[in-house]
Design a protein around this motif. Structure first.
Motif, PDB file in Angstrom:
ATOM      1  N   ALA A 105       0.838  -1.201   0.000  1.00  0.00           N
ATOM      2  CA  ALA A 105       0.000   0.000   0.000  1.00  0.00           C
ATOM      3  C   ALA A 105       0.875   1.253   0.000  1.00  0.00           C
ATOM      4  O   ALA A 105       0.596   2.227  -0.706  1.00  0.00           O
ATOM      5  N   GLY A 106       1.959   1.225   0.779  1.00  0.00           N
ATOM      6  CA  GLY A 106       2.879   2.351   0.805  1.00  0.00           C
ATOM      7  C   GLY A 106       3.567   2.558  -0.530  1.00  0.00           C
ATOM      8  O   GLY A 106       3.709   3.688  -1.007  1.00  0.00           O
ATOM      9  N   THR A 107       3.971   1.462  -1.159  1.00  0.00           N
ATOM     10  CA  THR A 107       4.636   1.545  -2.462  1.00  0.00           C
ATOM     11  C   THR A 107       3.724   2.179  -3.504  1.00  0.00           C
ATOM     12  O   THR A 107       4.133   3.077  -4.246  1.00  0.00           O
ATOM     13  N   ARG A 108       2.487   1.723  -3.578  1.00  0.00           N
ATOM     14  CA  ARG A 108       1.547   2.255  -4.567  1.00  0.00           C
ATOM     15  C   ARG A 108       1.263   3.734  -4.321  1.00  0.00           C
ATOM     16  O   ARG A 108       1.165   4.532  -5.263  1.00  0.00           O
ATOM     17  N   ALA A 109       1.121   4.106  -3.050  1.00  0.00           N
ATOM     18  CA  ALA A 109       0.789   5.499  -2.719  1.00  0.00           C
ATOM     19  C   ALA A 109       1.945   6.437  -3.071  1.00  0.00           C
ATOM     20  O   ALA A 109       1.739   7.502  -3.662  1.00  0.00           O
ATOM     21  N   LEU A 110       3.160   6.065  -2.729  1.00  0.00           N
ATOM     22  CA  LEU A 110       4.305   6.936  -2.991  1.00  0.00           C
ATOM     23  C   LEU A 110       4.607   7.027  -4.484  1.00  0.00           C
ATOM     24  O   LEU A 110       5.027   8.072  -4.982  1.00  0.00           O
ATOM     25  N   ALA A 111       4.401   5.911  -5.198  1.00  0.00           N
ATOM     26  CA  ALA A 111       4.638   5.914  -6.647  1.00  0.00           C
ATOM     27  C   ALA A 111       3.529   6.628  -7.398  1.00  0.00           C
ATOM     28  O   ALA A 111       3.715   7.006  -8.560  1.00  0.00           O
ATOM     29  N   GLU A 112       2.383   6.787  -6.736  1.00  0.00           N
ATOM     30  CA  GLU A 112       1.203   7.400  -7.358  1.00  0.00           C
ATOM     31  C   GLU A 112       0.832   6.659  -8.647  1.00  0.00           C
ATOM     32  O   GLU A 112       0.434   7.262  -9.643  1.00  0.00           O
ATOM     33  N   ALA A 113       1.001   5.344  -8.578  1.00  0.00           N
ATOM     34  CA  ALA A 113       0.705   4.511  -9.747  1.00  0.00           C
ATOM     35  C   ALA A 113       0.503   3.080  -9.278  1.00  0.00           C
ATOM     36  O   ALA A 113       0.965   2.683  -8.210  1.00  0.00           O
ATOM     37  N   ASP A 114      -0.186   2.324 -10.095  1.00  0.00           N
ATOM     38  CA  ASP A 114      -0.421   0.907  -9.805  1.00  0.00           C
ATOM     39  C   ASP A 114      -0.617   0.183 -11.125  1.00  0.00           C
ATOM     40  O   ASP A 114      -1.711   0.145 -11.664  1.00  0.00           O
ATOM     41  N   GLY A 115       0.456  -0.352 -11.659  1.00  0.00           N
ATOM     42  CA  GLY A 115       0.366  -1.025 -12.951  1.00  0.00           C
ATOM     43  C   GLY A 115       1.665  -0.886 -13.710  1.00  0.00           C
ATOM     44  O   GLY A 115       2.753  -0.897 -13.127  1.00  0.00           O
ATOM     45  N   LEU A 116       1.574  -0.704 -15.005  1.00  0.00           N
ATOM     46  CA  LEU A 116       2.772  -0.673 -15.836  1.00  0.00           C
ATOM     47  C   LEU A 116       3.534   0.646 -15.737  1.00  0.00           C
ATOM     48  O   LEU A 116       4.716   0.704 -16.088  1.00  0.00           O
ATOM     49  N   ASP A 117       2.890   1.718 -15.255  1.00  0.00           N
ATOM     50  CA  ASP A 117       3.586   2.995 -15.117  1.00  0.00           C
ATOM     51  C   ASP A 117       4.440   3.064 -13.865  1.00  0.00           C
ATOM     52  O   ASP A 117       5.417   3.812 -13.798  1.00  0.00           O
ATOM     53  N   GLY A 118       4.074   2.313 -12.859  1.00  0.00           N
ATOM     54  CA  GLY A 118       4.826   2.338 -11.613  1.00  0.00           C
ATOM     55  C   GLY A 118       4.081   1.630 -10.506  1.00  0.00           C
ATOM     56  O   GLY A 118       2.909   1.287 -10.642  1.00  0.00           O
ATOM     57  N   GLY A 119       4.776   1.417  -9.385  1.00  0.00           N
ATOM     58  CA  GLY A 119       4.162   0.752  -8.243  1.00  0.00           C
ATOM     59  C   GLY A 119       4.997  -0.420  -7.780  1.00  0.00           C
ATOM     60  O   GLY A 119       6.228  -0.361  -7.731  1.00  0.00           O
ATOM     61  N   VAL A 120       4.317  -1.512  -7.456  1.00  0.00           N
ATOM     62  CA  VAL A 120       4.981  -2.711  -6.946  1.00  0.00           C
ATOM     63  C   VAL A 120       5.756  -3.393  -8.070  1.00  0.00           C
ATOM     64  O   VAL A 120       5.213  -3.654  -9.140  1.00  0.00           O
ATOM     65  N   GLY A 121       7.047  -3.663  -7.815  1.00  0.00           N
ATOM     66  CA  GLY A 121       7.890  -4.263  -8.850  1.00  0.00           C
ATOM     67  C   GLY A 121       7.803  -5.768  -8.912  1.00  0.00           C
ATOM     68  O   GLY A 121       8.036  -6.367  -9.963  1.00  0.00           O
ATOM     69  N   PHE A 122       7.471  -6.386  -7.786  1.00  0.00           N
ATOM     70  CA  PHE A 122       7.253  -7.832  -7.707  1.00  0.00           C
ATOM     71  C   PHE A 122       6.617  -8.123  -6.345  1.00  0.00           C
ATOM     72  O   PHE A 122       6.646  -7.261  -5.447  1.00  0.00           O
ATOM     73  N   PRO A 123       6.035  -9.300  -6.155  1.00  0.00           N
ATOM     74  CA  PRO A 123       5.379  -9.593  -4.883  1.00  0.00           C
ATOM     75  C   PRO A 123       6.350  -9.475  -3.711  1.00  0.00           C
ATOM     76  O   PRO A 123       7.507  -9.906  -3.798  1.00  0.00           O
ATOM     77  N   THR A 124       5.879  -8.895  -2.626  1.00  0.00           N
ATOM     78  CA  THR A 124       6.717  -8.751  -1.433  1.00  0.00           C
ATOM     79  C   THR A 124       7.077 -10.123  -0.893  1.00  0.00           C
ATOM     80  O   THR A 124       6.209 -10.913  -0.521  1.00  0.00           O
ATOM     81  N   GLY A 125       8.384 -10.409  -0.843  1.00  0.00           N
ATOM     82  CA  GLY A 125       8.840 -11.688  -0.314  1.00  0.00           C
ATOM     83  C   GLY A 125       8.922 -11.632   1.198  1.00  0.00           C
ATOM     84  O   GLY A 125       9.576 -10.748   1.762  1.00  0.00           O
ATOM     85  N   LEU A 126       8.248 -12.551   1.870  1.00  0.00           N
ATOM     86  CA  LEU A 126       8.286 -12.662   3.331  1.00  0.00           C
ATOM     87  C   LEU A 126       8.641 -14.104   3.662  1.00  0.00           C
ATOM     88  O   LEU A 126       7.771 -14.958   3.828  1.00  0.00           O
ATOM     89  N   ASN A 127       9.920 -14.361   3.728  1.00  0.00           N
ATOM     90  CA  ASN A 127      10.435 -15.725   3.804  1.00  0.00           C
ATOM     91  C   ASN A 127      10.965 -16.015   5.208  1.00  0.00           C
ATOM     92  O   ASN A 127      11.884 -15.351   5.679  1.00  0.00           O
ATOM     93  N   ILE A 128      10.364 -16.995   5.855  1.00  0.00           N
ATOM     94  CA  ILE A 128      10.662 -17.276   7.259  1.00  0.00           C
ATOM     95  C   ILE A 128      11.583 -18.492   7.391  1.00  0.00           C
ATOM     96  O   ILE A 128      11.396 -19.522   6.750  1.00  0.00           O
ATOM     97  N   ASN A 129      12.597 -18.328   8.248  1.00  0.00           N
ATOM     98  CA  ASN A 129      13.471 -19.427   8.678  1.00  0.00           C
ATOM     99  C   ASN A 129      14.143 -20.150   7.522  1.00  0.00           C
ATOM    100  O   ASN A 129      14.954 -19.568   6.817  1.00  0.00           O
ATOM    101  N   ASN A 130      13.787 -21.431   7.276  1.00  0.00           N
ATOM    102  CA  ASN A 130      14.481 -22.189   6.216  1.00  0.00           C
ATOM    103  C   ASN A 130      13.940 -21.877   4.825  1.00  0.00           C
ATOM    104  O   ASN A 130      14.487 -22.359   3.832  1.00  0.00           O
ATOM    105  N   CYS A 131      12.893 -21.055   4.735  1.00  0.00           N
ATOM    106  CA  CYS A 131      12.430 -20.580   3.423  1.00  0.00           C
ATOM    107  C   CYS A 131      13.294 -19.383   3.040  1.00  0.00           C
ATOM    108  O   CYS A 131      13.315 -18.370   3.746  1.00  0.00           O
ATOM    109  N   ALA A 132      14.017 -19.516   1.929  1.00  0.00           N
ATOM    110  CA  ALA A 132      14.958 -18.477   1.537  1.00  0.00           C
ATOM    111  C   ALA A 132      14.342 -17.435   0.608  1.00  0.00           C
ATOM    112  O   ALA A 132      14.709 -16.258   0.667  1.00  0.00           O
ATOM    113  N   ALA A 133      13.431 -17.860  -0.261  1.00  0.00           N
ATOM    114  CA  ALA A 133      12.945 -16.924  -1.287  1.00  0.00           C
ATOM    115  C   ALA A 133      11.616 -17.373  -1.871  1.00  0.00           C
ATOM    116  O   ALA A 133      11.211 -18.530  -1.742  1.00  0.00           O
TER     117      ALA A 133
END
Length: 422
Positions: free
Chosen positions: A143-171
């Motif tokens: 939500a912060g990324t989209r708001a600061l970029a003032e875009a959501d899609g091909l013009d700007g915004g999230v570059g890839f899904p936020t990775g939240l990898n715990i413990n033995n999960c690396a990526a």
């Protein structure tokens, strides 16, 4: 002293400068029946425009703070050894001063994405705590990324899904809809955030832990990333750079529960070039290994690299496991018949909103897509979309990740995503 119409006295106990004193004199004179001449003398105070302040959490578009479109330059590092001459080369300096309009726009897009990344991740680093769900964490970051970029899609915004990898999960783990995973006090969490502006992706990651037992693991991986950044440069051979990263990481060990574990670089994972709308640089992309290899490929002027390293207390090798969340449409998508109408419809949604940018199932949910899994799996089976399942080291191990993006400019190396935090 007696007060008359001709006597002006400033109120007591006020520390006034000349301009304020004049204003007070005019006000008192007017109250005492002064003429129009005094009225003319009274000046209007100029009100200074207040600089905008970013909200907490960050939600005010970045253009409000940089109306001229010039964004902060990242950390500058000089090239080493045989390329040290580039710093003072008149030819290279002139080349940078006379960049084409497209090249200048590319620099500003990269720097804007990096500034958004810094603001979003610094807020994340101070607010992420055990007890939060992974879904809460991901949605706050995005939500912060989209708001600061003032875009959501091909013009700007999230570059890839936020990775939240715990413990033995690396990526490659991001929560799908309905995921109720809660962050625990003993977890080691990798947070991998992507921001893009017009397809120019800023890719940077960090690791959080609330157990001091894992401090050395985090130090090892961060030091390895910084080694990769420091030693990277034009004409540097990728296989040799991997050896320097490996040497740094393997110089650390971790003591957990009275047992000592060496920190191992995770083989098979690597840094990578980033090209427009392609996080891993497409078919011509270059990889920065985490161990010494025979790869003689050289870094080149103008390359844009993600220098990322992964370390583990386990085997240092990962396997795919669990539900997939990460997907990306193939760049040179094959012209194949799609038997399912749901797949055809879904592909239109992907092309319109993501192009070749990675996406996850939550993003499809957000766009109002439903009952799309059959169509999505068909696109994967037909080679139209790539899937990237989560990557795990052995059960019981802990993994860490640090990453920055660097731009190999003609005269210097710019660590675009560097911030005060790391």
């Amino acid at each position: 002293m007696a007060l008359t119409a001709d006597t002006v006295v400033a109120p007591p106990n006020l520390d006034l400068d000349d301009e304020d004193a004049n204003d007070v004199e005019d006000d008192v004179a007017l109250e005492n029946g002064a003429t129009g001449e005094a009225k003319k003398k009274k000046k209007k105070k100029k009100t200074k425009k207040k600089k905008p302040e970013q909200s907490d959490p960050p939600r005010i578009g970045l253009s409000k703070f940089f109306p001229d479109g010039n964004y902060p330059v990242g950390e500058i590092q000089h090239y080493k050894d045989d390329n040290a001459w580039r710093t003072t080369s008149e030819e290279k300096r002139y080349l940078e001063k006379t960049l084409s309009e497209d090249a200048q726009q590319t620099y500003q897009s990269i720097r804007k994405g990096a500034e958004i990344h810094r603001l979003v991740r610094q807020h994340a680093r101070k607010t992420i705590r055990p007890g939060m769900t992974l879904t809460e964490i991901a949605e706050e970051i995005e939500a912060g990324t989209r708001a600061l970029a003032e875009a959501d899609g091909l013009d700007g915004g999230v570059g890839f899904p936020t990775g939240l990898n715990i413990n033995n999960c690396a990526a490659h783990f991001s929560p799908n809809a309905g995921d109720t995973t809660v962050l625990q006090m003993g977890d080691v969490l990798k947070v991998d955030i992507g921001v893009h502006i017009r397809g120019r992706i800023c890719d940077s990651a960090f690791t959080l832990s609330w157990d001091p037992s894992y401090d050395n693991l985090l130090k090892a991986v961060e030091a390895a990333t910084n080694t990769g950044i420091r030693e990277a440069g034009i004409d540097v051979r990728l296989g040799e750079l991997g050896g320097l990263i490996q040497e740094t990481m393997e110089s650390y060990e971790v003591e957990i529960g009275g047992k000592v574990y060496p920190v191992k670089p995770i083989q098979g994972l690597s840094g990578h070039t980033i090209t427009p709308y392609q996080i891993h640089g497409g078919s011509t992309g270059k990889s920065v290994p985490l161990v010494k290899t025979k790869d003689q490929t050289k870094m080149e002027e103008g390359d844009y690299f993600a220098i990322e390293t992964f370390g583990s207390t386990g085997r240092g090798r990962c396997v795919e496991n669990g539900d997939c969340s990460h997907y990306a449409r193939v760049y040179d998508v094959p012209n194949v018949p799609l038997r399912l109408t749901t797949a055809t419809s879904l592909l239109k949604t992907i092309n319109k909103n993501f192009g070749t940018l990675p996406f996850c199932r939550r993003y499809l949910d957000r766009l109002g897509e439903s009952k799309y899994l059959l169509g999505l799996n068909h696109l994967v089976a037909q080679g139209v979309v790539d899937s990237f399942p989560p990557l795990y080291d052995q059960i019981g191990s802990k993994t860490a990740q640090f990453e920055h993006t660097i731009l190999l400019r003609p005269t210097c190396k710019e660590v675009v995503s560097r911030g005060d935090d790391f």
